[in-house]
Design a protein around this motif. Structure first.
Motif, PDB file in Angstrom:
ATOM      1  N   UNK A   1      38.363  45.872  46.579  1.00 43.12           N
ATOM      2  CA  UNK A   1      38.409  44.693  47.437  1.00 43.12           C
ATOM      3  C   UNK A   1      39.824  44.520  47.958  1.00 43.12           C
ATOM      4  N   UNK A   2      39.940  44.078  49.188  1.00 48.50           N
ATOM      5  CA  UNK A   2      41.242  43.862  49.808  1.00 48.50           C
ATOM      6  C   UNK A   2      41.194  42.527  50.526  1.00 48.50           C
TER       7      UNK A   2
ATOM      8  N   UNK B   1      47.495  42.343  47.628  1.00 46.09           N
ATOM      9  CA  UNK B   1      46.984  42.710  46.301  1.00 46.09           C
ATOM     10  C   UNK B   1      45.643  43.408  46.450  1.00 46.09           C
ATOM     11  N   UNK B   2      45.674  44.726  46.522  1.00 46.19           N
ATOM     12  CA  UNK B   2      44.457  45.517  46.600  1.00 46.19           C
ATOM     13  C   UNK B   2      44.357  46.354  45.336  1.00 46.19           C
ATOM     14  N   UNK B   3      43.411  46.003  44.485  1.00 48.44           N
ATOM     15  CA  UNK B   3      43.268  46.749  43.236  1.00 48.44           C
ATOM     16  C   UNK B   3      42.414  47.994  43.443  1.00 48.44           C
ATOM     17  N   UNK B   4      42.706  48.974  42.591  1.00 49.39           N
ATOM     18  CA  UNK B   4      41.992  50.252  42.606  1.00 49.39           C
ATOM     19  C   UNK B   4      42.004  50.889  43.992  1.00 49.39           C
TER      20      UNK B   4
ATOM     21  N   UNK C   1      46.784  50.396  33.243  1.00 51.07           N
ATOM     22  CA  UNK C   1      46.021  51.582  33.630  1.00 51.07           C
ATOM     23  C   UNK C   1      45.421  51.455  35.021  1.00 51.07           C
ATOM     24  N   UNK C   2      45.289  50.218  35.489  1.00 52.88           N
ATOM     25  CA  UNK C   2      44.688  49.974  36.805  1.00 52.88           C
ATOM     26  C   UNK C   2      45.776  49.865  37.860  1.00 52.88           C
ATOM     27  N   UNK C   3      45.673  50.655  38.912  1.00 52.39           N
ATOM     28  CA  UNK C   3      46.626  50.577  40.008  1.00 52.39           C
ATOM     29  C   UNK C   3      46.285  49.404  40.917  1.00 52.39           C
TER      30      UNK C   3
END
Length: 542
Positions: free
Chosen positions: A177-178, A211-214, A260-262
């Motif tokens: 999600x972004x 803030x864009x995870x993964x 561990x999550x980018x």
């Protein structure tokens, strides 16, 4: 070996246990309609407590993702490299359907089973972020039936494929999600990313997401300002013709935990995307996605509490101080029992919301309304309690708990995230009020739920009466938003414990949380309670 190197009174490594043996979780799984998935939940739990998965968790956390913006020749590649342990964790999670698998499963209780499996998969929390987002993206994507028909089977597939490729050429996908931007945060309507129609059904996106995870996910849902207003878009990392989309990773966030999550900052410079839902309806399109990620936040915090409790009790069972095992000492028993009560109440509320989610996906209006108010309040309170709970559990290990090898610092660093992700405390509290304002019927459904235990305990009855008065006073209701969300959560937890909980746990909760016989810290339960069964229920089992 010299006498100075003889090791005594140290606690054995905690491995070979199964988080799925937790009575409160197992009971909730059955109660909420997921009994048919008990064997698979147990299987995931056995993997989670094993030495191999624990080692994967350590490595994935220690060896944080690294960003490679260019290859050796200067070509822009925008790739994130992970430790191999991260991919092992993802492979297990996807293979057991912790991601979007319930959307391809028509059995009642599918979302409850998925919630329980997620709640026992405890080696490392960071990789669960893309797992959760993949779960949450599916119902939003259904606002574009053509896209959903192509991509939903790939999102629900139990194949994990981390390679960068055209999404439709892969056997399985993950989603990200972004949404948020530097100037807005939770106020997504303040976003400035622009979406320009191209005339062929696609849009070109330009802007900076904060803030864009993964970011190595295959596809993303992105909010951007279209001509018709804030809208939701589907954006693949690789376009159908095999070229990379104009999605550029600027940097990875240096976070307190969740290593561990980018999580990244992303710039879109003419990135190609497809509209999901109607122009100007971006927030309504993603609202169910938000509900699902908030459910996972609540589950994650309850899981954190049970994990910390497990480690604290394991330590207390094997460590002696002043000639006695810690678990036999009255003050430590007060602390452990208090932590156990909090973890049980949190788990019962989280799983009740998972059950309501399952029913809501099948069109149950009552459960939809209960989830609307209960999940907003529960996300606020359960996530708010996770950080002090982790701190107290860590303190049970003393100095040994403060070193990385114990796993407690990682748990402690992770604990605040659930309270921040998908809306910090104020956002969740205000959303509780919004639920009452936009769906007034959810208030009566809430009190109908609480009415099922009316007359069973005077402390719970008094709390419910006080809560109704609180909700009726509109003059300062926004100022009191946090207290209202807390009191709704405590009412639901108390009601669930009275109906379904172990009597000793229920009594401890009612006496402390509702009866006022409690201090300002864990370990201040009143005298006269039966602590033995409370602690016994939380003990480590294989």
């Amino acid at each position: 070996m010299p006498d100075t190197h003889v090791v005594t009174n140290q606690v054995p490594t905690l491995e070979g246990y199964n988080p799925a043996t937790s009575p409160v979780l197992a009971e909730a799984l059955m109660r909420e309609g997921g009994q048919w998935g008990a064997d698979e939940v147990f299987e995931v739990g056995a993997l989670a407590g094993g030495a191999q998965a624990q080692r994967w968790g350590e490595l994935a956390d220690r060896h944080q993702p690294t960003l490679r913006t260019h290859d050796r020749y200067g070509h822009r590649i925008d790739e994130v490299e992970y430790d191999p342990a991260y991919h092992e964790l993802m492979r297990v999670a996807v293979g057991h359907g912790l991601h979007a698998a319930p959307w391809a499963d028509d059995r009642p209780g599918a979302h409850v089973v998925r919630a329980a499996k997620t709640s026992v998969w405890t080696p490392e929390a960071g990789h669960v972020c893309p797992i959760s987002m993949t779960y949450a993206v599916v119902p939003a994507l259904r606002h574009n039936p053509e896209l959903s028909a192509v991509y939903e089977p790939l999102l629900t597939s139990r194949v994990y494929d981390p390679e960068l490729a055209v999404p439709t050429s892969k056997a399985g996908l993950t989603a990200g999600m972004s949404m948020t931007e530097k100037q807005g945060g939770s106020d997504v309507r303040a976003g400035t990313t622009q979406a320009t129609p191209n005339g062929d059904g696609t849009y070109s996106l330009r802007g900076h997401k904060w803030f864009t995870s993964a970011p190595m996910s295959d596809v993303f849902l992105v909010l951007a300002q279209a001509p018709g207003g804030l809208s939701c878009f589907f954006l693949p990392r690789v376009l159908p013709d095999g070229t990379r989309n104009q999605m550029f990773l600027q940097r990875l966030k240096d976070k307190l935990g969740n290593h561990a999550n980018a999580s990244s900052e992303v710039e879109y410079d003419g990135a190609t995307a497809w509209l999901v839902g109607e122009e100007g309806r971006g927030v309504p399109t993603i609202i169910e996605m938000v509900n699902l990620t908030r459910l996972d936040c609540t589950l994650g915090s309850a899981t954190s509490m049970r994990t910390g409790l497990t480690r604290a009790i394991h330590h207390a069972q094997h460590r002696k101080a002043f000639g006695e095992y810690l678990i036999d000492q009255p003050l430590m028993r007060n602390v452990l029992a208090d932590l156990a009560v909090e973890a049980e109440a949190a788990t019962m509320l989280a799983m009740r919301m998972a059950g309501a989610t399952d029913a809501a996906t099948r069109g149950d209006e009552r459960e939809t309304l209960l989830r609307r108010i209960g999940l907003a309040a529960g996300k606020y309170w359960v996530c708010k309690r996770a950080t002090p709970h982790a701190a107290e559990a860590m303190e049970c290990l003393g100095g040994n708990g403060y070193v990385e090898e114990s796993g407690m610092p990682r748990l402690y660093r992770e604990a605040p995230l659930m309270g921040i992700w998908e809306g910090s405390g104020n956002v969740s509290a205000l959303d509780t009020l919004r639920a009452m304002a936009t769906r007034p019927a959810c208030v009566e459904v809430l009190f109908d739920e609480l009415g099922r235990t009316a007359g069973h305990d005077p402390r719970l009855d008094a709390h419910a009466t006080s809560l109704r008065a609180e909700l009726g006073d509109l003059a300062t209701i926004q100022y009191r938003g946090r207290k209202i969300a807390e009191d709704i959560s405590l009412a639901l937890q108390g009601s669930l414990l009275v109906r379904y909980g172990h009597p000793a746990v229920a009594e401890a909760f009612l006496a402390s949380r509702l009866g006022g016989q409690w201090g300002g810290a864990f370990g201040t339960l009143p005298t006269g309670l039966d602590l033995a069964p409370i602690i016994e229920r939380a003990m480590v089992k294989g």
